[in-house]
Design a protein around this motif. Sequence first.
Motif, short mmCIF file in Angstrom:
data_model
loop_
_atom_site.label_atom_id
_atom_site.label_comp_id
_atom_site.label_asym_id
_atom_site.label_seq_id
_atom_site.Cartn_x
_atom_site.Cartn_y
_atom_site.Cartn_z
N PHE A 126 1.13 -1.65 0.22
CA PHE A 126 -0.09 0.15 0.20
C PHE A 126 0.91 1.16 -0.31
N ALA A 127 1.39 1.52 -1.29
CA ALA A 127 2.86 2.68 -0.90
C ALA A 127 2.37 3.12 -2.94
N PRO A 128 2.22 4.61 -2.40
CA PRO A 128 1.80 5.49 -1.96
C PRO A 128 0.06 4.99 -1.12
N VAL A 129 -0.45 4.97 0.43
CA VAL A 129 -1.37 5.27 0.88
C VAL A 129 -2.81 5.66 -0.27
N PRO A 130 -3.15 4.47 -0.12
CA PRO A 130 -4.49 4.77 -1.34
C PRO A 130 -5.41 6.21 -0.69
N LEU A 131 -5.75 6.69 -1.57
CA LEU A 131 -6.75 8.20 -1.37
C LEU A 131 -8.30 8.23 -1.05
N VAL A 132 -7.96 6.45 -0.32
CA VAL A 132 -9.50 6.49 0.42
C VAL A 132 -10.05 7.03 2.04
N LYS A 133 -11.03 7.79 1.76
CA LYS A 133 -11.83 8.44 3.66
C LYS A 133 -12.43 7.56 4.57
N GLU A 134 -12.68 6.71 3.50
CA GLU A 134 -14.43 6.11 3.96
C GLU A 134 -13.49 4.14 4.20
N ARG A 135 -14.16 4.09 5.54
CA ARG A 135 -13.50 2.68 5.99
C ARG A 135 -13.91 1.97 5.51
N LEU A 178 0.14 -7.65 3.44
CA LEU A 178 -0.36 -6.55 3.37
C LEU A 178 1.52 -5.74 3.40
N VAL A 179 1.91 -4.94 3.13
CA VAL A 179 3.22 -4.37 3.02
C VAL A 179 3.49 -2.93 3.05
N VAL A 180 3.26 -2.38 4.13
CA VAL A 180 3.37 -1.12 4.16
C VAL A 180 4.64 -0.71 5.17
N ASN A 181 5.00 1.12 5.41
CA ASN A 181 6.37 1.20 5.75
C ASN A 181 4.98 1.71 7.37
N GLU A 182 5.83 2.75 8.28
CA GLU A 182 5.40 2.86 9.97
C GLU A 182 5.30 3.61 9.81
N HIS A 183 4.94 4.90 8.77
CA HIS A 183 3.94 6.11 8.33
C HIS A 183 2.47 5.44 7.85
N GLU A 184 2.33 4.76 6.44
CA GLU A 184 1.98 3.81 6.22
C GLU A 184 0.59 3.58 6.82
N ALA A 185 1.18 2.27 7.90
CA ALA A 185 0.28 1.26 9.05
C ALA A 185 -0.06 2.35 9.42
N LEU A 186 0.53 3.78 10.13
CA LEU A 186 -0.73 3.98 10.97
C LEU A 186 -1.88 5.16 10.21
N SER A 187 -1.83 5.11 9.02
CA SER A 187 -2.56 5.94 8.59
C SER A 187 -3.72 5.65 7.59
N ILE A 188 -3.20 3.54 7.70
CA ILE A 188 -4.99 2.64 7.01
C ILE A 188 -4.76 3.16 8.31
N ALA A 189 -4.33 2.67 9.63
CA ALA A 189 -5.22 2.57 10.46
C ALA A 189 -6.41 3.63 10.84
N GLY A 190 -5.73 4.78 10.57
CA GLY A 190 -6.78 5.92 10.48
C GLY A 190 -7.71 6.10 10.05
N VAL A 191 -7.98 6.13 9.37
CA VAL A 191 -8.89 5.48 8.09
C VAL A 191 -9.97 4.47 8.38
N LEU A 192 -9.48 3.34 9.08
CA LEU A 192 -10.62 2.52 9.61
C LEU A 192 -11.04 3.05 11.33
N GLY A 193 -10.22 4.25 11.33
CA GLY A 193 -11.10 3.74 12.75
C GLY A 193 -9.80 3.39 14.53
N GLU A 194 -8.90 2.92 14.03
CA GLU A 194 -8.48 1.96 14.61
C GLU A 194 -7.80 2.84 15.78
N SER A 195 -7.24 2.73 17.13
CA SER A 195 -6.98 4.27 17.57
C SER A 195 -4.89 3.30 18.21
#
Length: 311
Positions: free
Chosen positions: A163-172, A185-202
């Motif tokens: 998931f690089a660059p992180v897909p520009l989707v805002k809906e879970r 799924l392969v991501v870097n640190e920032h991508e992991a946090l961005s994906i979790a944010g879109v999913l509503g995971e804290s």
Amino acid sequence: MIVIFGSINMDLVARVQRIARPGETVLSRRADSFFGGKGANQAVAAARSSRGGPIQVAMAGAIGNDPFGMACLKNLEDNGVDVSAIRVVDEPTGCAFITVDKSGENAITVASGANMALRSADLPDRLLSNASVLVLQMEVPIADTLEVATRARRAGIKVVWNFAPVPLVKERSAMAELLTATDVLVVNEHEALSIAGVLGESAGADFLEAGSAVSRSFGLTCIVTAGARGAYAVAPDGARTHAMARPITPVDTTGAGDTFVGVLAGGLAEGLEIGPAMERACAAASLSCLTAGAQAGMPQRDALEHYLAQA
């Protein structure tokens, strides 16, 4: 067989003392051209690390009818990649503009060009049916990439999605649709946090907790690359695996992540478990940083084996 569905670019690289801030101009003595594009990079990394082994590598992509496109096509062929699913289209070949500072860090702007003309139909069933691993990224149309992933999952093919660059989707729901079609799924640190944010995971600033949340929710293996700290894999049951990075003095980190993904796919296609496949991928990524350019330092199979034997 490993099949890569993704982008093909020519990279134009300028070396600078420091990367320009917004509104600032910095000078570089020269610009050099290198073969790139996340898809092509991952294909070359997989092909080099697999050459002489049992696994073949094929790529589906799109290029323009221009000198950059023809050079990119020849480069893939020269590296042993099956290019029968690469289409020439009426758009310029993709181009990336990269600045690299004195510490080896980089900033990248991509002009997608022909990459946006790639379609799911450009990957024929005859090629996909021979694959054991499909590798995807986010530099070609997302809808077509998702369709290819769905086709692969139906056929029992392992889907490795970077998931690089992180897909520009805002809906879970949109993010969930992509993750549901993913095995690894392969991501870097920032991508992991961005994906979790879109999913509503804290997850706060904890990239491993972010990876764990994604893995747990979607039943996939989440691998988070963390530069000099190596890579971490989180299984759906929460089990974690860590692969160390080799200590190096980097010349250019461009393409290190793509090297990791391509070599990881090669290891999985050869039947390695996640841990050994990640160890192999981390070693290859370290080697790739010792030479300028995204693909120039990607190791051949014998060089990688020798490096691994020095552990």
